[in-house]
Design a protein around this motif. Structure first.
Motif, PDB file in Angstrom:
ATOM      1  N   GLY A   6       0.804  -1.203   0.000  1.00 53.12           N
ATOM      2  CA  GLY A   6       0.000   0.000   0.000  1.00 53.12           C
ATOM      3  C   GLY A   6       0.842   1.259   0.000  1.00 53.12           C
ATOM      4  O   GLY A   6       2.047   1.228  -0.189  1.00 53.12           O
ATOM      5  N   THR A   7       0.158   2.377   0.241  1.00 51.81           N
ATOM      6  CA  THR A   7       0.775   3.693   0.246  1.00 51.81           C
ATOM      7  C   THR A   7       0.922   4.188   1.673  1.00 51.81           C
ATOM      8  O   THR A   7      -0.026   4.086   2.462  1.00 51.81           O
ATOM      9  CB  THR A   7      -0.105   4.690  -0.548  1.00 51.81           C
ATOM     10  N   ILE A   8       2.074   4.727   2.009  1.00 51.63           N
ATOM     11  CA  ILE A   8       2.311   5.273   3.348  1.00 51.63           C
ATOM     12  C   ILE A   8       1.572   6.596   3.457  1.00 51.63           C
ATOM     13  O   ILE A   8       1.810   7.524   2.683  1.00 51.63           O
ATOM     14  CB  ILE A   8       3.811   5.477   3.611  1.00 51.63           C
ATOM     15  N   LYS A   9       0.640   6.683   4.432  1.00 57.47           N
ATOM     16  CA  LYS A   9      -0.145   7.903   4.621  1.00 57.47           C
ATOM     17  C   LYS A   9       0.395   8.769   5.745  1.00 57.47           C
ATOM     18  O   LYS A   9       0.267   9.982   5.705  1.00 57.47           O
ATOM     19  CB  LYS A   9      -1.617   7.558   4.898  1.00 57.47           C
ATOM     20  N   ASP A  10       0.978   8.150   6.771  1.00 56.52           N
ATOM     21  CA  ASP A  10       1.471   8.914   7.920  1.00 56.52           C
ATOM     22  C   ASP A  10       2.509   8.075   8.658  1.00 56.52           C
ATOM     23  O   ASP A  10       2.491   6.851   8.596  1.00 56.52           O
ATOM     24  CB  ASP A  10       0.320   9.274   8.850  1.00 56.52           C
ATOM     25  N   ASP A  11       3.410   8.739   9.365  1.00 54.83           N
ATOM     26  CA  ASP A  11       4.472   8.089  10.124  1.00 54.83           C
ATOM     27  C   ASP A  11       4.641   8.868  11.422  1.00 54.83           C
ATOM     28  O   ASP A  11       5.034  10.031  11.392  1.00 54.83           O
ATOM     29  CB  ASP A  11       5.759   8.083   9.308  1.00 54.83           C
ATOM     30  N   ARG A  18       5.576   3.170  30.555  1.00 52.62           N
ATOM     31  CA  ARG A  18       5.280   1.761  30.814  1.00 52.62           C
ATOM     32  C   ARG A  18       4.675   1.602  32.209  1.00 52.62           C
ATOM     33  O   ARG A  18       4.726   2.513  33.029  1.00 52.62           O
ATOM     34  CB  ARG A  18       6.552   0.932  30.699  1.00 52.62           C
ATOM     35  N   LYS A  19       4.126   0.411  32.486  1.00 52.25           N
ATOM     36  CA  LYS A  19       3.511   0.148  33.791  1.00 52.25           C
ATOM     37  C   LYS A  19       4.484   0.324  34.943  1.00 52.25           C
ATOM     38  O   LYS A  19       4.105   0.706  36.041  1.00 52.25           O
ATOM     39  CB  LYS A  19       2.942  -1.271  33.830  1.00 52.25           C
ATOM     40  N   ASP A  20       5.777   0.041  34.697  1.00 55.95           N
ATOM     41  CA  ASP A  20       6.767   0.180  35.760  1.00 55.95           C
ATOM     42  C   ASP A  20       7.279   1.614  35.890  1.00 55.95           C
ATOM     43  O   ASP A  20       8.159   1.890  36.706  1.00 55.95           O
ATOM     44  CB  ASP A  20       7.934  -0.784  35.551  1.00 55.95           C
ATOM     45  N   GLY A  21       6.754   2.545  35.084  1.00 57.01           N
ATOM     46  CA  GLY A  21       7.117   3.947  35.195  1.00 57.01           C
ATOM     47  C   GLY A  21       8.226   4.414  34.275  1.00 57.01           C
ATOM     48  O   GLY A  21       8.538   5.602  34.238  1.00 57.01           O
ATOM     49  N   THR A  22       8.845   3.516  33.542  1.00 58.21           N
ATOM     50  CA  THR A  22       9.926   3.912  32.634  1.00 58.21           C
ATOM     51  C   THR A  22       9.345   4.456  31.325  1.00 58.21           C
ATOM     52  O   THR A  22       8.297   4.000  30.866  1.00 58.21           O
ATOM     53  CB  THR A  22      10.863   2.721  32.326  1.00 58.21           C
ATOM     54  N   PRO A  23      10.031   5.430  30.730  1.00 54.62           N
ATOM     55  CA  PRO A  23       9.530   5.974  29.462  1.00 54.62           C
ATOM     56  C   PRO A  23       9.812   5.024  28.303  1.00 54.62           C
ATOM     57  O   PRO A  23      10.777   4.265  28.321  1.00 54.62           O
ATOM     58  CB  PRO A  23      10.315   7.282  29.309  1.00 54.62           C
ATOM     59  N   GLY A  24       8.958   5.078  27.310  1.00 51.62           N
ATOM     60  CA  GLY A  24       9.129   4.252  26.121  1.00 51.62           C
ATOM     61  C   GLY A  24       8.708   5.030  24.889  1.00 51.62           C
ATOM     62  O   GLY A  24       8.122   6.104  24.987  1.00 51.62           O
ATOM     63  N   GLU A  25       9.023   4.487  23.731  1.00 50.81           N
ATOM     64  CA  GLU A  25       8.654   5.138  22.480  1.00 50.81           C
ATOM     65  C   GLU A  25       8.285   4.057  21.469  1.00 50.81           C
ATOM     66  O   GLU A  25       8.896   2.998  21.420  1.00 50.81           O
ATOM     67  CB  GLU A  25       9.822   5.966  21.953  1.00 50.81           C
ATOM     68  N   LYS A  26       7.231   4.325  20.687  1.00 54.04           N
ATOM     69  CA  LYS A  26       6.840   3.391  19.639  1.00 54.04           C
ATOM     70  C   LYS A  26       6.589   4.175  18.354  1.00 54.04           C
ATOM     71  O   LYS A  26       6.354   5.379  18.377  1.00 54.04           O
ATOM     72  CB  LYS A  26       5.607   2.586  20.024  1.00 54.04           C
ATOM     73  N   ARG A  27       6.671   3.459  17.248  1.00 57.32           N
ATOM     74  CA  ARG A  27       6.493   4.083  15.937  1.00 57.32           C
ATOM     75  C   ARG A  27       5.310   3.427  15.242  1.00 57.32           C
ATOM     76  O   ARG A  27       5.243   2.206  15.134  1.00 57.32           O
ATOM     77  CB  ARG A  27       7.749   3.905  15.105  1.00 57.32           C
ATOM     78  N   LEU A  28       4.362   4.248  14.801  1.00 62.07           N
ATOM     79  CA  LEU A  28       3.207   3.776  14.052  1.00 62.07           C
ATOM     80  C   LEU A  28       3.276   4.332  12.644  1.00 62.07           C
ATOM     81  O   LEU A  28       3.433   5.541  12.453  1.00 62.07           O
ATOM     82  CB  LEU A  28       1.906   4.218  14.696  1.00 62.07           C
ATOM     83  N   VAL A  29       3.164   3.460  11.667  1.00 62.22           N
ATOM     84  CA  VAL A  29       3.117   3.867  10.263  1.00 62.22           C
ATOM     85  C   VAL A  29       1.728   3.502   9.759  1.00 62.22           C
ATOM     86  O   VAL A  29       1.281   2.369   9.915  1.00 62.22           O
ATOM     87  CB  VAL A  29       4.204   3.150   9.434  1.00 62.22           C
ATOM     88  N   TYR A  30       1.040   4.478   9.189  1.00 59.10           N
ATOM     89  CA  TYR A  30      -0.299   4.250   8.647  1.00 59.10           C
ATOM     90  C   TYR A  30      -0.172   3.961   7.163  1.00 59.10           C
ATOM     91  O   TYR A  30       0.303   4.786   6.398  1.00 59.10           O
ATOM     92  CB  TYR A  30      -1.187   5.469   8.897  1.00 59.10           C
ATOM     93  N   ILE A  31      -0.606   2.757   6.761  1.00 60.03           N
ATOM     94  CA  ILE A  31      -0.498   2.313   5.376  1.00 60.03           C
ATOM     95  C   ILE A  31      -1.903   2.085   4.831  1.00 60.03           C
ATOM     96  O   ILE A  31      -2.708   1.385   5.446  1.00 60.03           O
ATOM     97  CB  ILE A  31       0.332   1.021   5.272  1.00 60.03           C
ATOM     98  N   GLU A  32      -2.171   2.697   3.682  1.00 60.59           N
ATOM     99  CA  GLU A  32      -3.461   2.497   3.023  1.00 60.59           C
ATOM    100  C   GLU A  32      -3.301   1.365   2.020  1.00 60.59           C
ATOM    101  O   GLU A  32      -2.627   1.524   1.001  1.00 60.59           O
ATOM    102  CB  GLU A  32      -3.889   3.776   2.316  1.00 60.59           C
ATOM    103  N   GLY A  51      10.212   4.027   3.723  1.00 52.41           N
ATOM    104  CA  GLY A  51       9.979   5.014   2.678  1.00 52.41           C
ATOM    105  C   GLY A  51       9.376   6.266   3.277  1.00 52.41           C
ATOM    106  O   GLY A  51       9.192   6.380   4.487  1.00 52.41           O
ATOM    107  N   LYS A  52       9.044   7.206   2.415  1.00 50.54           N
ATOM    108  CA  LYS A  52       8.479   8.486   2.854  1.00 50.54           C
ATOM    109  C   LYS A  52       6.966   8.482   2.653  1.00 50.54           C
ATOM    110  O   LYS A  52       6.422   7.648   1.937  1.00 50.54           O
ATOM    111  CB  LYS A  52       9.098   9.625   2.058  1.00 50.54           C
ATOM    112  N   THR A  53       6.299   9.431   3.273  1.00 42.96           N
ATOM    113  CA  THR A  53       4.861   9.580   3.123  1.00 42.96           C
ATOM    114  C   THR A  53       4.511   9.765   1.651  1.00 42.96           C
ATOM    115  O   THR A  53       5.133  10.545   0.952  1.00 42.96           O
ATOM    116  CB  THR A  53       4.362  10.793   3.943  1.00 42.96           C
ATOM    117  N   GLY A  54       3.518   9.009   1.179  1.00 39.90           N
ATOM    118  CA  GLY A  54       3.092   9.064  -0.220  1.00 39.90           C
ATOM    119  C   GLY A  54       3.710   7.998  -1.095  1.00 39.90           C
ATOM    120  O   GLY A  54       3.237   7.764  -2.203  1.00 39.90           O
ATOM    121  N   GLU A  55       4.753   7.333  -0.620  1.00 41.67           N
ATOM    122  CA  GLU A  55       5.401   6.281  -1.408  1.00 41.67           C
ATOM    123  C   GLU A  55       4.702   4.943  -1.194  1.00 41.67           C
ATOM    124  O   GLU A  55       4.101   4.696  -0.164  1.00 41.67           O
ATOM    125  CB  GLU A  55       6.874   6.147  -1.018  1.00 41.67           C
ATOM    126  N   LYS A  56       4.821   4.073  -2.182  1.00 41.93           N
ATOM    127  CA  LYS A  56       4.270   2.720  -2.077  1.00 41.93           C
ATOM    128  C   LYS A  56       5.284   1.839  -1.340  1.00 41.93           C
ATOM    129  O   LYS A  56       6.486   2.016  -1.475  1.00 41.93           O
ATOM    130  CB  LYS A  56       3.975   2.153  -3.450  1.00 41.93           C
TER     131      LYS A  56
END
Length: 89
Positions: A6-11, A18-32, A51-56
């Motif tokens: 599909g096509t990348i719509k957002d990143d 976290r539950k134990d109080g430590t900071p965390g980071e996650k990455r979500l890529v929205y693909i159509e 890839g970049k937003t708009g690329e397949k």
């Protein structure tokens, strides 16, 4: 294992605690997906190069259907189907 094309719509990178109080980071890529109008959020590693937003793109994904209700993770149902061709055959 499924292949998502599909096509990348957002990143987005999201920070959370976290539950134990430590900071965390996650990455979500929205693909159509091809032939769809709804982007699918995909949790990917922070250093993945898709890839970049708009690329397949084409990636291999694992699917774990669940939802949260009353603070607990519950099993969800997943419908997988083969769509009819547009010419009716």
């Amino acid at each position: 294992m499924f292949i998502l094309k599909g096509t990348i719509k957002d990143d987005k990178n999201e920070k959370f605690t976290r539950k134990d109080g430590t900071p965390g980071e996650k990455r979500l890529v929205y693909i159509e997906p091809e032939g769809s109008i709804y982007p699918v959020p995909v949790d990917v590693p922070l250093d993945a190069k898709l890839g970049k937003t708009g690329e397949k793109t084409e990636i291999k994904v694992d699917i774990f259907p669940f939802y949260f209700a009353e603070g607990k993770r519950r099993r969800a149902y997943l419908s997988i189907y083969i769509p009819k061709p547009e010419n009716g055959r």
